[in-house]
Enzyme design. Structure first.
Site, PDB file in Angstrom:
ATOM      1  N   GLY A   4     114.688 -12.319 -55.692  1.00 41.10           N
ATOM      2  CA  GLY A   4     115.566 -11.213 -55.344  1.00 41.10           C
ATOM      3  C   GLY A   4     114.997  -9.870 -55.754  1.00 41.10           C
ATOM      4  N   HIS A  51     122.480   2.926 -55.061  1.00 41.14           N
ATOM      5  CA  HIS A  51     122.389   1.928 -56.112  1.00 41.14           C
ATOM      6  C   HIS A  51     122.571   2.567 -57.482  1.00 41.14           C
ATOM      7  CE1 HIS A  51     120.672  -0.618 -52.956  1.00 41.14           C
ATOM      8  NE2 HIS A  51     120.840  -1.644 -53.769  1.00 41.14           N
ATOM      9  N   GLY A  72     114.102 -13.314 -65.759  1.00 46.03           N
ATOM     10  CA  GLY A  72     114.929 -12.114 -65.831  1.00 46.03           C
ATOM     11  C   GLY A  72     116.339 -12.483 -66.249  1.00 46.03           C
ATOM     12  N   LYS A 110     117.942   0.961 -61.111  1.00 45.81           N
ATOM     13  CA  LYS A 110     117.103   0.307 -60.099  1.00 45.81           C
ATOM     14  C   LYS A 110     115.755   1.013 -60.055  1.00 45.81           C
ATOM     15  CE  LYS A 110     117.002  -1.094 -55.236  1.00 45.81           C
ATOM     16  NZ  LYS A 110     116.488  -2.438 -55.585  1.00 45.81           N
ATOM     17  N   THR A 112     112.835  -6.706 -55.504  1.00 48.37           N
ATOM     18  CA  THR A 112     112.215  -5.988 -54.395  1.00 48.37           C
ATOM     19  C   THR A 112     111.113  -5.082 -54.921  1.00 48.37           C
ATOM     20  OG1 THR A 112     113.928  -4.273 -54.522  1.00 48.37           O
ATOM     21  CG2 THR A 112     114.300  -6.087 -52.992  1.00 48.37           C
TER      22      THR A 112
END
Length: 275
Positions: free
Chosen positions: A108, A164, A13, A168, A110
């Site tokens: 990291g 956020h 990423g 996201k 989720t």
């Protein structure tokens, strides 16, 4: 054996907002070496990872060949680490692939389900391979969660609001879910109903997490990552809030996780477990 040379790190990423920060942090760390960069975004392919991250060229081209990159890392003398900031749709396969090649994942991203986390934990155990799933790498978030645990001894009502950026992909955030889980682990049931509620619009009261803790998600441009834990009691409110203004705040936690994952033999969930 770990500790005899720089830690080889792959950033999966690498073209994303968090991935670019990780590239910069790893490149600047004396005890690490950026071995490779992966991203599926066609706009990033074959570009230098350093240039994409906004620093000097690192002579590391971004590739979408995950298997080839993991295979190369497996040939290194030092144990390798893959830092993953990708997408909920691909993170499970990324983690399994890394473990299969003997590369330790620091994750990291989720959005993993409980069943997926359990499956990955079993896979890591069988491989005796360290794996870190970190919903939030910021030390301030850990402190907020610890303060929430302390407050829960005195408050029976609590709700979580997480905010956020609108790119996201998952909701609620992993940090909010983890916070609710930590409060639920205290063996206490929160928010006992006072009235029979009716939602005139579905979802108006948020999602119901562990032990009846409501979680509300906000997605807007201009936000990065923010969370409030609000406790209520007759005559008072106690609000804990953490705000992120720059993604660089996550990098000390990311670098710590890269170092801490090497001696592990199993999956560990949460930054607080390695502090």
């Amino acid at each position: 054996m770990a500790g005899q040379g720089p830690i080889p790190v792959i950033v999966n990423g690498a073209g994303g907002k968090m991935g670019r920060e990780v590239v910069k942090a790893v490149a600047a760390a004396d005890d690490m070496i950026l071995l490779g960069a992966i991203d599926r975004n066609p706009a990033c392919l074959n570009q230098d990872a350093g240039t994409v991250a906004g620093i000097e060229p690192l002579e590391i081209p971004i590739t979408d060949d995950r298997e080839g990159m993991l295979a190369m890392a497996a040939q290194e003398k030092q144990p390798g680490v893959m830092v993953d900031f990708t997408h909920p749709d691909s993170v499970y396969d990324n983690i399994r692939a890394a473990i299969a090649y003997g590369i330790r994942p620091v994750v990291g991203t989720t959005g993993l389900s409980d069943a997926q986390i359990q499956d990955l934990a079993e896979f890591a155990d069988k491989a005796s391979m360290g794996c870190l799933l970190i919903p939030n790498f910021c030390i301030g978030v850990v402190l907020m969660q610890q303060a929430a645990i302390a407050a829960s001894q005195y408050f029976d009502h609590v709700e979580i609001i997480e905010l956020h950026h609108n790119q996201k992909a998952d909701a609620p955030s992993g940090t909010a879910v983890k916070t609710a889980q930590m409060l639920a682990e205290l063996g206490k049931t929160y928010n006992r109903p006072e009235v029979e509620e009716t939602e005139k619009l579905s979802g108006a009261r948020g999602a119901t997490g562990a032990e009846q803790i409501r979680i509300h998600s906000v997605r807007l441009p201009g936000l990065i990552a923010h969370q409030e834990v609000i406790f209520g009691a007759p005559g008072q409110l106690y609000t804990l809030r953490h705000d992120t203004s720059d993604r660089a705040c996550y990098m000390p936690g990311v670098l710590l996780a890269i170092r801490k994952v090497l001696p592990l033999k199993t999956l560990v969930y949460g930054l607080e477990k390695i502090l």
